[in-house]
Design a protein around this motif. Structure first.
Motif, PDB file in Angstrom:
ATOM      1  N   ALA A  57       0.838  -1.210   0.000  1.00 21.24           N
ATOM      2  CA  ALA A  57       0.000   0.000   0.000  1.00 21.24           C
ATOM      3  C   ALA A  57       0.866   1.251   0.000  1.00 21.24           C
ATOM      4  CB  ALA A  57      -0.937  -0.009   1.212  1.00 21.24           C
ATOM      5  N   GLU A  58       1.918   1.210   0.804  1.00 24.24           N
ATOM      6  CA  GLU A  58       2.827   2.355   0.899  1.00 24.24           C
ATOM      7  C   GLU A  58       3.553   2.556  -0.442  1.00 24.24           C
ATOM      8  OE1 GLU A  58       5.252   2.001   4.428  1.00 24.24           O
ATOM      9  OE2 GLU A  58       6.809   3.274   3.546  1.00 24.24           O
ATOM     10  N   CYS A  59       4.029   1.465  -1.020  1.00 23.68           N
ATOM     11  CA  CYS A  59       4.783   1.542  -2.274  1.00 23.68           C
ATOM     12  C   CYS A  59       3.880   2.047  -3.408  1.00 23.68           C
ATOM     13  CB  CYS A  59       5.364   0.163  -2.593  1.00 23.68           C
ATOM     14  SG  CYS A  59       6.603   0.179  -3.905  1.00 23.68           S
TER      15      CYS A  59
ATOM     16  N   THR B  69       2.171   6.948   3.897  1.00 20.18           N
ATOM     17  CA  THR B  69       3.307   6.290   4.550  1.00 20.18           C
ATOM     18  C   THR B  69       3.237   6.470   6.066  1.00 20.18           C
ATOM     19  OG1 THR B  69       4.669   6.576   2.583  1.00 20.18           O
ATOM     20  CG2 THR B  69       5.834   6.275   4.657  1.00 20.18           C
ATOM     21  N   LEU B  70       2.907   7.684   6.506  1.00 19.65           N
ATOM     22  CA  LEU B  70       2.859   7.983   7.941  1.00 19.65           C
ATOM     23  C   LEU B  70       1.741   7.226   8.645  1.00 19.65           C
ATOM     24  CD1 LEU B  70       3.560  11.796   7.723  1.00 19.65           C
ATOM     25  CD2 LEU B  70       5.036  10.119   8.847  1.00 19.65           C
ATOM     26  N   LEU B  71       0.614   7.071   7.968  1.00 15.95           N
ATOM     27  CA  LEU B  71      -0.511   6.297   8.494  1.00 15.95           C
ATOM     28  C   LEU B  71      -0.094   4.908   8.965  1.00 15.95           C
ATOM     29  CD1 LEU B  71      -3.543   6.302   6.054  1.00 15.95           C
ATOM     30  CD2 LEU B  71      -3.575   6.805   8.484  1.00 15.95           C
ATOM     31  N   ARG B  72       0.880   4.327   8.268  1.00 16.69           N
ATOM     32  CA  ARG B  72       1.296   2.944   8.521  1.00 16.69           C
ATOM     33  C   ARG B  72       2.592   2.874   9.322  1.00 16.69           C
ATOM     34  NH1 ARG B  72      -1.441   3.607   4.002  1.00 16.69           N
ATOM     35  NH2 ARG B  72      -3.013   2.026   3.510  1.00 16.69           N
ATOM     36  N   SER B  73       2.909   3.966  10.045  1.00 18.26           N
ATOM     37  CA  SER B  73       4.211   4.039  10.709  1.00 18.26           C
ATOM     38  C   SER B  73       4.171   3.555  12.154  1.00 18.26           C
ATOM     39  CB  SER B  73       4.710   5.489  10.678  1.00 18.26           C
ATOM     40  OG  SER B  73       3.820   6.316  11.416  1.00 18.26           O
ATOM     41  N   GLY B  74       3.021   3.050  12.612  1.00 19.56           N
ATOM     42  CA  GLY B  74       2.898   2.698  14.024  1.00 19.56           C
ATOM     43  C   GLY B  74       3.501   1.350  14.370  1.00 19.56           C
TER      44      GLY B  74
ATOM     45  N   CYS C  29     -13.685  11.299   5.825  1.00 21.33           N
ATOM     46  CA  CYS C  29     -14.027   9.898   5.576  1.00 21.33           C
ATOM     47  C   CYS C  29     -12.870   9.178   4.864  1.00 21.33           C
ATOM     48  CB  CYS C  29     -15.310   9.811   4.758  1.00 21.33           C
ATOM     49  SG  CYS C  29     -16.024   8.153   4.744  1.00 21.33           S
ATOM     50  N   ALA C  30     -12.195   9.866   3.975  1.00 24.10           N
ATOM     51  CA  ALA C  30     -11.047   9.247   3.297  1.00 24.10           C
ATOM     52  C   ALA C  30      -9.967   8.877   4.314  1.00 24.10           C
ATOM     53  CB  ALA C  30     -10.472  10.196   2.240  1.00 24.10           C
ATOM     54  N   LEU C  31      -9.709   9.771   5.255  1.00 26.48           N
ATOM     55  CA  LEU C  31      -8.712   9.472   6.286  1.00 26.48           C
ATOM     56  C   LEU C  31      -9.198   8.342   7.192  1.00 26.48           C
ATOM     57  CD1 LEU C  31      -6.109  10.027   7.886  1.00 26.48           C
ATOM     58  CD2 LEU C  31      -7.356  11.817   9.132  1.00 26.48           C
ATOM     59  N   ALA C  32     -10.458   8.429   7.614  1.00 25.24           N
ATOM     60  CA  ALA C  32     -11.009   7.398   8.505  1.00 25.24           C
ATOM     61  C   ALA C  32     -10.920   6.016   7.856  1.00 25.24           C
ATOM     62  CB  ALA C  32     -12.468   7.726   8.852  1.00 25.24           C
ATOM     63  N   CYS C  33     -11.285   5.921   6.596  1.00 20.51           N
ATOM     64  CA  CYS C  33     -11.287   4.617   5.917  1.00 20.51           C
ATOM     65  C   CYS C  33      -9.867   4.102   5.678  1.00 20.51           C
ATOM     66  CB  CYS C  33     -12.041   4.710   4.596  1.00 20.51           C
ATOM     67  SG  CYS C  33     -13.824   4.857   4.828  1.00 20.51           S
ATOM     68  N   SER C  34      -8.940   4.982   5.298  1.00 27.74           N
ATOM     69  CA  SER C  34      -7.550   4.544   5.113  1.00 27.74           C
ATOM     70  C   SER C  34      -6.982   4.032   6.436  1.00 27.74           C
ATOM     71  CB  SER C  34      -6.672   5.705   4.639  1.00 27.74           C
ATOM     72  OG  SER C  34      -7.066   6.146   3.369  1.00 27.74           O
ATOM     73  N   ALA C  35      -7.270   4.760   7.510  1.00 21.46           N
ATOM     74  CA  ALA C  35      -6.739   4.368   8.817  1.00 21.46           C
ATOM     75  C   ALA C  35      -7.420   3.112   9.337  1.00 21.46           C
ATOM     76  CB  ALA C  35      -6.907   5.522   9.811  1.00 21.46           C
ATOM     77  N   CYS C  36      -8.716   2.972   9.071  1.00 14.36           N
ATOM     78  CA  CYS C  36      -9.456   1.791   9.531  1.00 14.36           C
ATOM     79  C   CYS C  36      -8.972   0.542   8.779  1.00 14.36           C
ATOM     80  CB  CYS C  36     -10.956   1.998   9.347  1.00 14.36           C
ATOM     81  SG  CYS C  36     -11.956   0.694  10.103  1.00 14.36           S
ATOM     82  N   ALA C  37      -8.699   0.679   7.492  1.00 19.36           N
ATOM     83  CA  ALA C  37      -8.177  -0.460   6.725  1.00 19.36           C
ATOM     84  C   ALA C  37      -6.878  -0.960   7.344  1.00 19.36           C
ATOM     85  CB  ALA C  37      -7.926  -0.046   5.274  1.00 19.36           C
ATOM     86  N   ASP C  38      -6.005  -0.035   7.696  1.00 20.56           N
ATOM     87  CA  ASP C  38      -4.719  -0.432   8.272  1.00 20.56           C
ATOM     88  C   ASP C  38      -4.898  -0.971   9.690  1.00 20.56           C
ATOM     89  OD1 ASP C  38      -1.791  -0.530   7.908  1.00 20.56           O
ATOM     90  OD2 ASP C  38      -1.805   0.807   9.640  1.00 20.56           O
ATOM     91  N   ALA C  39      -5.814  -0.383  10.445  1.00 19.36           N
ATOM     92  CA  ALA C  39      -6.081  -0.845  11.812  1.00 19.36           C
ATOM     93  C   ALA C  39      -6.631  -2.276  11.791  1.00 19.36           C
ATOM     94  CB  ALA C  39      -7.067   0.102  12.501  1.00 19.36           C
TER      95      ALA C  39
END
Lengths: 132, 132, 132, 132
Positions: A57-59, B69-74, C29-39
């Motif tokens: 996803a990052e790439c 990229t930052l979103l996935r930095s945790g 919503c774009a941020l929430a969904c991107s972050a929720c997918a990764d979470a």
């Protein structure tokens, strides 16, 4: 991508040839990584592929941004910003290739994605060396 | 962006605080640059703003990728790729800020966009120095 | 997002207020969904969250595109294209909200993401009814 | 885009053939529109091409989002959301094609971009009729 590249060929300030090859590699790698992330997710054991999905996803996001930068590289442009983005793209492609290689024996899509990442990293390195 | 940041706060591996501030700055700068590009375009003399519009578009794309990229930095992540992307983002923000400053006396949106770029560049520099 | 919205307020043809609220909801919503997918991906059992992760990714991409369309809605614009994109955004938000609700009892991030989707769907519906 | 489509061919739940053609058309159109926007901007009289540049940017964003949706169309998916996004993509392609046609006599890149938009609109319409 025929129409897209025809637009670029008739652009009044087209990207120089070395950067056009890199643009093509970035677009290919962005698709490969987006598709590999989704493919990994629907495999039987996605939990074993979490690192791969995150790097994919990052790439994909970084390759897409690099493509946007390269698109605009034909006229006057900021060399420092372009080089830094090419370096960032090469770095994330290297990381994603290494992770995909670990799964290439089990998942064909990871093998193809690793090749896309290798080709894109090499294209970014070549673009950094080219005159523009 | 309240819901989005609430999702991040309840993420099992949230980005560390220093990177969360940078994420916020990247999202703000991506919006500022996208909006400034469009604002410049509909000004009376867009021909005088071509360099600004192109850098705005490039900066918006790079900031959006940096945010991904930052979103996935945790969790575990590739430090080299993250640092390279932060460096690329700082570089394009510096270039876009300089160009926007040239028009800030005539166009308020360029003044605000320059501030967004400055804040994002500083946030990227702080994130590169932070432990993560 | 302060700088970004200041740029929009000083845009010579800013989006009308009803569409500006919708733009804000789309970005959230774009941020929430991107972050929720990764979470979801880094939760203990990502295999149970595959449908949620895929819808999150799809919804994030569609909301981001809708935001791009809304950004440019201040001057003359194609009403049919804007309405169709708002309808598409409302549809994917509805689907993503429904899926996130199924996991909201177990994962706080899904509860917050469902709220982001609901708010964005309502904002898209309001924007379709507004004059512009 | 060879590696990218090889990843899709080895995806455990690949998009059905009719949607794969549409995905290809969306990616081509996104590139064509991004490149045409930048080409118009560096023409001698960008002020005469403002509507074209704005529609190009909007169309590029919507095509990219549609591609993301199509990528994930192989497994169970929300038909209503997919159809709505295909309809939105067809609508913005129609608007962008019409605007590009107006400039096709003067600018070759607009002629190529109009063809990309036509092909993408037709592919979206075909995808809406296909079983999936």
């Amino acid at each position: 991508m025929d129409h897209g590249f025809q637009v670029l060929r008739t652009h009044p300030q087209p990207p120089p040839p070395a950067l056009l090859d890199c643009l093509r590699a970035c677009l290919d790698c962005a698709l490969a990584c987006s598709a590999c992330a989704d493919a990994c997710l629907v495999e039987k054991d996605p939990a074993s592929l979490v690192a791969c999905i995150r790097l994919d996803a990052e790439c994909a996001a970084v390759c897409a941004a690099t493509a946007h930068t390269l698109l605009r590289s034909g006229g006057p442009h900021d060399r420092a910003a372009l080089h830094a983005q090419l370096a960032a793209c090469a770095a994330v492609c290297a990381a994603c290739e290494a992770e995909c290689r670990r799964h290439a024996g089990h998942h064909q899509h990871c093998a193809h994605c690793a090749e896309a990442c290798r080709a894109c990293r090499e294209a970014c390195e070549a673009a950094m060396k080219a005159r523009h």
